[in-house]
Design an enzyme around this catalytic site. Structure first.
Site, PDB file in Angstrom:
ATOM      1  N   ASP A  29       0.855  -1.187   0.000  1.00 58.65           N
ATOM      2  CA  ASP A  29       0.000   0.000   0.000  1.00 58.65           C
ATOM      3  C   ASP A  29       0.902   1.253   0.000  1.00 58.65           C
ATOM      4  O   ASP A  29       1.713   1.415   0.918  1.00 58.65           O
ATOM      5  CB  ASP A  29      -0.874  -0.029   1.272  1.00 58.65           C
ATOM      6  CG  ASP A  29      -1.798   1.185   1.374  1.00 58.65           C
ATOM      7  OD1 ASP A  29      -1.667   2.115   0.556  1.00 58.65           O
ATOM      8  OD2 ASP A  29      -2.633   1.187   2.302  1.00 58.65           O
ATOM      9  N   GLU A  79      29.483   6.709   5.349  1.00 56.50           N
ATOM     10  CA  GLU A  79      29.475   5.287   5.684  1.00 56.50           C
ATOM     11  C   GLU A  79      29.279   4.465   4.413  1.00 56.50           C
ATOM     12  O   GLU A  79      29.020   3.269   4.478  1.00 56.50           O
ATOM     13  CB  GLU A  79      28.426   4.962   6.748  1.00 56.50           C
ATOM     14  CG  GLU A  79      27.001   5.236   6.374  1.00 56.50           C
ATOM     15  CD  GLU A  79      26.026   4.715   7.425  1.00 56.50           C
ATOM     16  OE1 GLU A  79      25.358   5.558   8.017  1.00 56.50           O
ATOM     17  OE2 GLU A  79      25.925   3.497   7.637  1.00 56.50           O
ATOM     18  N   CYS A 111      25.676   6.928  10.703  1.00 56.64           N
ATOM     19  CA  CYS A 111      25.134   8.247  10.364  1.00 56.64           C
ATOM     20  C   CYS A 111      25.661   9.351  11.281  1.00 56.64           C
ATOM     21  O   CYS A 111      25.454  10.534  11.009  1.00 56.64           O
ATOM     22  CB  CYS A 111      23.615   8.232  10.420  1.00 56.64           C
ATOM     23  SG  CYS A 111      22.886   6.992   9.349  1.00 56.64           S
ATOM     24  N   SER A 201      16.960  -0.972  15.458  1.00 54.48           N
ATOM     25  CA  SER A 201      17.648   0.309  15.213  1.00 54.48           C
ATOM     26  C   SER A 201      16.768   1.486  15.633  1.00 54.48           C
ATOM     27  O   SER A 201      17.273   2.498  16.119  1.00 54.48           O
ATOM     28  CB  SER A 201      18.080   0.447  13.747  1.00 54.48           C
ATOM     29  OG  SER A 201      17.001   0.792  12.918  1.00 54.48           O
ATOM     30  N   HIS A 234      18.083  13.592  13.614  1.00 59.44           N
ATOM     31  CA  HIS A 234      18.540  12.718  12.529  1.00 59.44           C
ATOM     32  C   HIS A 234      17.314  12.088  11.872  1.00 59.44           C
ATOM     33  O   HIS A 234      16.414  11.600  12.553  1.00 59.44           O
ATOM     34  CB  HIS A 234      19.463  11.636  13.097  1.00 59.44           C
ATOM     35  CG  HIS A 234      19.796  10.568  12.109  1.00 59.44           C
ATOM     36  ND1 HIS A 234      20.349  10.852  10.884  1.00 59.44           N
ATOM     37  CD2 HIS A 234      19.628   9.213  12.139  1.00 59.44           C
ATOM     38  CE1 HIS A 234      20.522   9.726  10.208  1.00 59.44           C
ATOM     39  NE2 HIS A 234      20.087   8.717  10.949  1.00 59.44           N
ATOM     40  N   ASN A 273      17.108   8.744   2.737  1.00 61.73           N
ATOM     41  CA  ASN A 273      18.143   8.721   3.767  1.00 61.73           C
ATOM     42  C   ASN A 273      19.498   9.092   3.162  1.00 61.73           C
ATOM     43  O   ASN A 273      19.918   8.511   2.168  1.00 61.73           O
ATOM     44  CB  ASN A 273      18.220   7.316   4.392  1.00 61.73           C
ATOM     45  CG  ASN A 273      19.025   7.304   5.685  1.00 61.73           C
ATOM     46  OD1 ASN A 273      19.618   8.314   6.075  1.00 61.73           O
ATOM     47  ND2 ASN A 273      19.048   6.164   6.348  1.00 61.73           N
ATOM     48  N   SER A 305      23.958   4.330  13.915  1.00 60.13           N
ATOM     49  CA  SER A 305      23.770   2.952  14.387  1.00 60.13           C
ATOM     50  C   SER A 305      25.079   2.402  14.918  1.00 60.13           C
ATOM     51  O   SER A 305      26.164   2.792  14.497  1.00 60.13           O
ATOM     52  CB  SER A 305      23.287   2.073  13.231  1.00 60.13           C
ATOM     53  OG  SER A 305      21.934   2.324  12.974  1.00 60.13           O
TER      54      SER A 305
END
Ligand code: COA
Length: 387
Positions: A29, A79, A111, A201, A234, A273, A305
């Site tokens: 959806d 990263e 990040c 996370s 963030h 992101n 992370s």
């Protein structure tokens, strides 16, 4: 002495995929992505784009405004690095012909790396206010196809000139920091996409937020969340920042709603992101969509992370709105070429992960491009098709 961000610029990738196209093609959806995650599009790099080319685009815009006098350091946070040894900033240095007498280093902690680079830059400038530092955060967030992370992909870079007497935003000295060893995100050397425990996370992010806030509050006795006019968190996807905001408001008993984070959320929903650059896209979004913040305190939360986080404070300068160009950013986002699902999936598959020679097709409309690998070296060049 005020030290902070004197100039800021952004860049993203050549293509964009609308999230409903991904949803429809995979039987999801579309509201799950556009409402549930809060995302509208994500940027997708062309084969001749990567973290270095996006960073070069952003830094070229930056130094076009500020020059490079007294720049003594170039800090590149990412990263999604292109080399396990050489700093991506050294490729950038060569591509842009930056001054020789600089130290060039890469920062990594998921990040959070962009904030680590910024804090080190601030410390260097505080030690010698004559010096300036270029900080650039650049990433391609690329998850496995059909994984829960796929709709939260993205690509983009933010470059900042860090100096004394900044014209955009001073950064306060006292911050709150937090580290906890969590296995929420792993990108091993033999995989070009990460193994992610998405819900872990999210929990780790929220835990790290209160951890950093507690440290900040302990070092700033009497501080209240209501001291801050706005917050930028963030934002791997828009909903995550809303969850963080709700967490802080309930933790501190502050009754304010999303109206104090809204202006900082516009761009991340369009580019996806950008890992190390995600918070900084949020800061640019706030400063371009809210012109009444001079002298206010803005709460900034950075998370990587693994996990490391930091809560810190920015104070927009008196005439900051004259130094951020929202119309130019909107034009950049609108100029991306829209692609369909099958084109996106083909681009996702096409990525080279080995060290053999290859040449990339000429696609990007950005000022710098990645030409391919030749004789065990990555080759970058000015894009001759761009004036
Ligand atoms: N209409 C509207 N909303 C819908 C919906 C629909 N049809 N279907 C689901 N949603 C909502 C869910 O309720 C949820 O919102 P909520 O968290 O406010 O309840 C949201 O959409 C996401 O749904 P969920 O089932 O949790 O998604 P998922 O498990 O497939 O994936 C992540 C979500 C974040 C785990 C995944 O995108 C991921 O792994 N991302 C990468 C890691 C990351 O970014 N982590 C963040 C911290 S760094």
């Amino acid at each position: 002495m005020n030290v902070g961000i004197d100039a800021i610029s952004v860049a993203t990738a050549h293509y964009r995929l609308p999230l409903p196209a991904l949803a429809e093609a995979t039987g999801v959806d579309p509201n799950k992505y556009t409402i549930g995650l809060g995302q509208q599009h994500f940027s997708v790099p062309a084969p001749d784009e990567d973290t270095v080319t996006m960073a070069a685009d952003a830094v070229a815009q930056l130094i076009g405004r500020t020059g490079t006098d007294e720049v003594r350091s170039i800090f590149f946070a990412t990263e999604s690095s292109v080399d396990q040894s050489k700093a991506a900033g050294v490729f950038l240095h060569g591509l842009l012909g930056l001054p020789e007498h600089v130290r060039t280093v890469e920062f990594k902690e998921a990040c959070y790396g962009g904030t680590a680079a910024l804090q080190c830059a601030l410390a260097l400038v505080a030690r010698n206010p004559e010096e300036r530092v270029i900080v650039v955060a650049s990433d391609v967030a690329r998850y496995a196809i059909d994984s829960p992370g796929e709709p939260t992909q993205g690509a983009g870079a933010v470059a900042m000139m860090v100096s004394a007497s900044p014209r955009i935003m001073a950064i306060e000295q006292k911050t709150g920091v937090y580290t906890k060893d969590v296995n929420d995100f792993w990108r091993p050397n033999d995989s070009s996409t990460p193994f992610v425990l998405g819900h872990l996370s999210m929990d780790a992010y929220l835990d790290a937020f209160t951890g950093a806030w507690d440290d900040f509050a302990a070092r700033n006795p009497g501080v209240k969340s209501t001291d801050f006019a706005r917050f930028v968190h963030h934002q791997p996807f828009q909903k995550m920042a809303r969850k963080a905001h709700r967490q802080l408001m309930s933790y501190t008993g502050d009754g304010r709603g999303d109206e104090i984070i809204e202006a900082g959320l516009h761009y991340s929903a369009q580019v996806g992101n950008c890992y190390t650059a995600a918070l900084y896209w949020g800061i640019v979004s706030l400063l371009t969509h809210d012109s009444g913040l001079a002298g206010e305190r803005i709460g900034l939360f950075s998370y990587g992370s693994g996990a490391v986080s930091e809560f810190f404070v920015g104070r927009p300068a008196a005439r900051y709105a004259e130094h951020v160009d929202g119309a130019a950013i909107d034009a950049t986002l609108a100029s991306r070429e829209k692609i369909d699902f099958s084109t996106y999936r083909a681009l996702h598959e096409e990525r080279h992960v080995d060290s053999r020679d290859y040449a990339t097709p000429h696609v990007t409309g950005a000022p710098y491009r990645f030409a391919g690998v030749k004789d065990h070296a990555r080759r970058y060049e000015r894009n001759k098709r761009v004036a």
